[in-house]
Design an enzyme around this catalytic site. Structure first.
Site, PDB file in Angstrom:
ATOM      1  N   SER A   1       0.828  -1.201   0.000  1.00  0.00           N
ATOM      2  CA  SER A   1       0.000   0.000   0.000  1.00  0.00           C
ATOM      3  C   SER A   1       0.863   1.252   0.000  1.00  0.00           C
ATOM      4  CB  SER A   1      -0.920   0.017   1.229  1.00  0.00           C
ATOM      5  OG  SER A   1      -0.197   0.415   2.382  1.00  0.00           O
ATOM      6  N   LYS A   2       0.228   2.385  -0.209  1.00  0.00           N
ATOM      7  CA  LYS A   2       0.978   3.639  -0.236  1.00  0.00           C
ATOM      8  C   LYS A   2       1.529   3.985   1.144  1.00  0.00           C
ATOM      9  CE  LYS A   2      -2.988   6.768   0.447  1.00  0.00           C
ATOM     10  NZ  LYS A   2      -3.733   7.912  -0.134  1.00  0.00           N
ATOM     11  N   ARG A   3       0.979   3.406   2.211  1.00  0.00           N
ATOM     12  CA  ARG A   3       1.458   3.694   3.569  1.00  0.00           C
ATOM     13  C   ARG A   3       2.695   2.886   3.928  1.00  0.00           C
ATOM     14  NH1 ARG A   3      -0.909   8.358   4.300  1.00  0.00           N
ATOM     15  NH2 ARG A   3      -3.144   8.270   3.887  1.00  0.00           N
TER      16      ARG A   3
ATOM     17  N   PHE B   1       6.621   5.225  -4.350  1.00  0.00           N
ATOM     18  CA  PHE B   1       6.180   6.150  -5.388  1.00  0.00           C
ATOM     19  C   PHE B   1       7.394   6.528  -6.238  1.00  0.00           C
ATOM     20  CE2 PHE B   1       3.255   6.723  -1.862  1.00  0.00           C
ATOM     21  CZ  PHE B   1       2.025   6.631  -2.499  1.00  0.00           C
TER      22      PHE B   1
END
Length: 581
Positions: free
Chosen positions: A333-335, A345
């Site tokens: 996930s982005k977290r 990213f």
């Protein structure tokens, strides 16, 4: 056969996750291999989630990685506009066609009515079995529908999924896939604001833009049955694109990053995030949560056992265990980058809060070529033992048939290894371009000759670009300190005068080359009966402050005679103080 056309169709809702970048890469590679077209389409129909700057971020990320589209916003092309928000009238035309054919219908249900239906039945699904109990143009009398339309009641348009059918399609990666329409809901095609949903816009755009292959994430596999139905209802089934659904990118194995130094930091971070995200469950529990996490992380071989919920667990403990499982396992996930200390990213993203801001691969110091190579192998393999691929080699080797079905774990250590290999093989002038901004930020302004020689000395010791500046800072300024433990072990103040003689000899060299410095040092050692281990560490410590670094004589040559002399004379005074402290 016409040339193939592939598209990357992200939503501008924030930073582009690395999983999206991999999707773009596979589309790009296949397009280039087959001499086709790579299209960028911005799917911005959900205006409530639109984030200013996200589209520019997407384009800049693609450019940084060398995947510039052939068509798209700002790139031109004969099938535009390439932003879905600018194609609203097109979708309404085809939605009306489905209404007229009886393959779609108006639904007037309010949000409150839909919520009531879900509360009555937790398995509620707006489908063939439920639609006649809801408020829509199929369950209502014609005059009621006309009245509702005349009064301007809000409505959506839903797809009328056939009852008791099997929808079949072939996926390049997953082969034949079948869905029973009983499993499918009547997807919304047009929202109350007149904007299409992903499902409607996606199909219409892919058809009108003549997309031949749809490569996208596994999460869209279940939606493909609806898309196949839409192709059929719109009369485009014979022109349906080839589908390929990519495997998930999974979180790294906890065993790969849990160690003595990371476990206390991560335990604290997890407890804090739990408190922030689930404040009701975490109230007064943060300290206990940190201890629970620390205990689990220290026994990483039995981590899953520690996270199993037990009957005796209270609500807070059970909630925290569930949180830890979701944080440590499953889809990347982005977290996860923020939690575990690595980028997920391509470029940095500055959100409205620190929690929504992220550091990218570029800002961590990864080269675009290395990032591309690493991402290509997250789910694809060439069928042989090769690992290093430049872009041309990737294009030549890539095929959808060699994409894995199973999810693949993200391995930041492997990414760092790739980056190190690319730094070593990169041209020094290219690396200088990458390093100039970092050096300028630190206040360093070396001339080109010095910088290129510095890079040559340091490139095999750098894993990421900041390593050059952080580990080799002493090439641009005097050492900020000295390794005291080594000095106390090796330096003898009574030899201060002796080592001053060494400096005197170096100052007399007409040629301050590495070879000359070495010869002068060896002559000094032979004259005084000293060993390399007694002299070379002092040379390195005096000039760099650390025992780590490139070959000492080459380092001294680059620093220059005057600088080396000043550093050594100053350092020996400092060594005396350290040794006597």
């Amino acid at each position: 056969m016409d040339k193939i056309r592939l598209r990357f169709a992200p939503s501008p809702t924030g930073a582009l996750h690395i999983g999206g970048v991999r999707t773009a890469l596979y589309n790009y590679l296949l397009a280039r291999k087959e001499g086709g077209t790579f299209v960028l389409r911005i799917e911005d129909t959900d205006q409530s989630r639109y984030v200013p700057g996200a589209e520019d971020y997407i384009i800049n990320a693609l450019k940084w990685l060398g995947m510039e589209p052939d068509e798209g916003p700002g790139f031109g092309g004969e099938y535009g506009p390439y932003r879905q928000s600018e194609r609203k009238d097109i979708y309404q035309k085809y939605t009306q066609q489905l209404i007229d054919q009886g393959d779609a219908y108006y639904a007037f249900d309010t949000a409150e009515e839909l919520e009531q239906a879900r509360q009555k039945d937790v398995t509620f699904k707006y489908d063939a079995g439920a639609r006649m109990q809801m408020r829509n143009s199929l369950s209502m009398k014609p005059e009621e529908v006309e009245k509702a339309m005349a009064e301007g009641l809000p409505y959506v348009i839903r797809l009328k999924v056939p009852d008791s059918e099997t929808v079949l399609f072939t996926d390049v990666i997953r082969e034949e896939v079948a869905f029973d329409t009983a499993e499918l809901d009547d997807k919304v095609l047009l929202k109350a604001d007149g904007m299409p949903t992903y499902h409607m816009a996606n199909i219409v755009d892919d058809h009108l833009m003549k997309i031949t292959h749809v490569i996208r994430g596994e999460e869209w596999l279940s939606s493909t049955a609806h898309h196949v139905l839409l192709y059929r209802f719109l009369g485009w089934e014979d022109e349906m694109p080839t589908f390929a659904h990519l495997p998930l990118i999974l979180k790294p194995s906890p065993e790969s990053y849990l160690n003595k130094s990371t476990t206390p930091v991560l335990a604290k971070r997890m407890a804090q995030e739990f408190a922030r995200r689930q404040p009701d469950e975490a109230k007064g529990y943060e300290s206990k949560a940190e201890n629970l996490a620390l205990q689990a992380f220290q026994d990483k071989k039995n981590l899953t056992t520690h996270l199993k919920e037990k009957d005796k667990d209270d609500a807070q403990k059970a909630a925290f265990k569930a949180f830890l499982k979701s944080a440590l396992y499953g889809k990347l996930s982005k977290r996860d980058g923020d939690r575990l200390g690595f980028p997920v990213f391509p470029l940095s993203w500055e959100g409205e809060t620190a929690e929504d801001s992220f550091i990218g691969f570029r800002e961590y110091g990864f080269l675009p070529e290395a990032t591309l190579n690493f991402l290509a192998l997250l789910g694809w393999n060439p069928g042989d033992e090769r690992e290093m691929f430049d872009k041309a080699a990737l294009i030549d080797a890539f095929s959808l048939e060699r994409v894995n079905k199973a999810g693949t774990k993200f391995n930041i250590d492997k990414a760092r290894w790739f980056n190190q290999q690319y730094i070593i093989k990169s041209d020094n002038a290219y690396l200088a371009e990458q390093l100039r901004p970092m050096l300028k930020e630190k206040g360093y302004a070396p001339d080109e000759v010095f910088l290129l020689q510095f890079i040559e000395l340091m490139k095999e010791r750098a894993v990421t670009l900041p390593d050059f500046v952080e580990n080799g800072y002493y090439f641009f300024e005097r050492p900020r300190g000295y390794e005291e433990k080594m000095i106390k072990k090796r330096w003898k103040p009574e030899r201060h005068t002796l080592f001053t003689e060494l400096v005197d000899g170096l100052e007399q060299l007409p040629d301050f080359s590495a070879e000359a410095i070495k010869a002068s040092s060896e002559a000094f050692m032979e004259k005084h009966g000293l060993k390399f281990g007694e002299v070379l560490p002092m040379l390195r410590l005096a000039n760099a402050g650390t025992m780590k670094g490139p070959a000492v004589f080459e380092m001294m040559e680059l620093l220059g005679k005057e600088e080396v002399s000043q550093r050594m004379r100053s350092a020996f005074n400092a060594f005396d103080d350290i040794a006597q402290s």
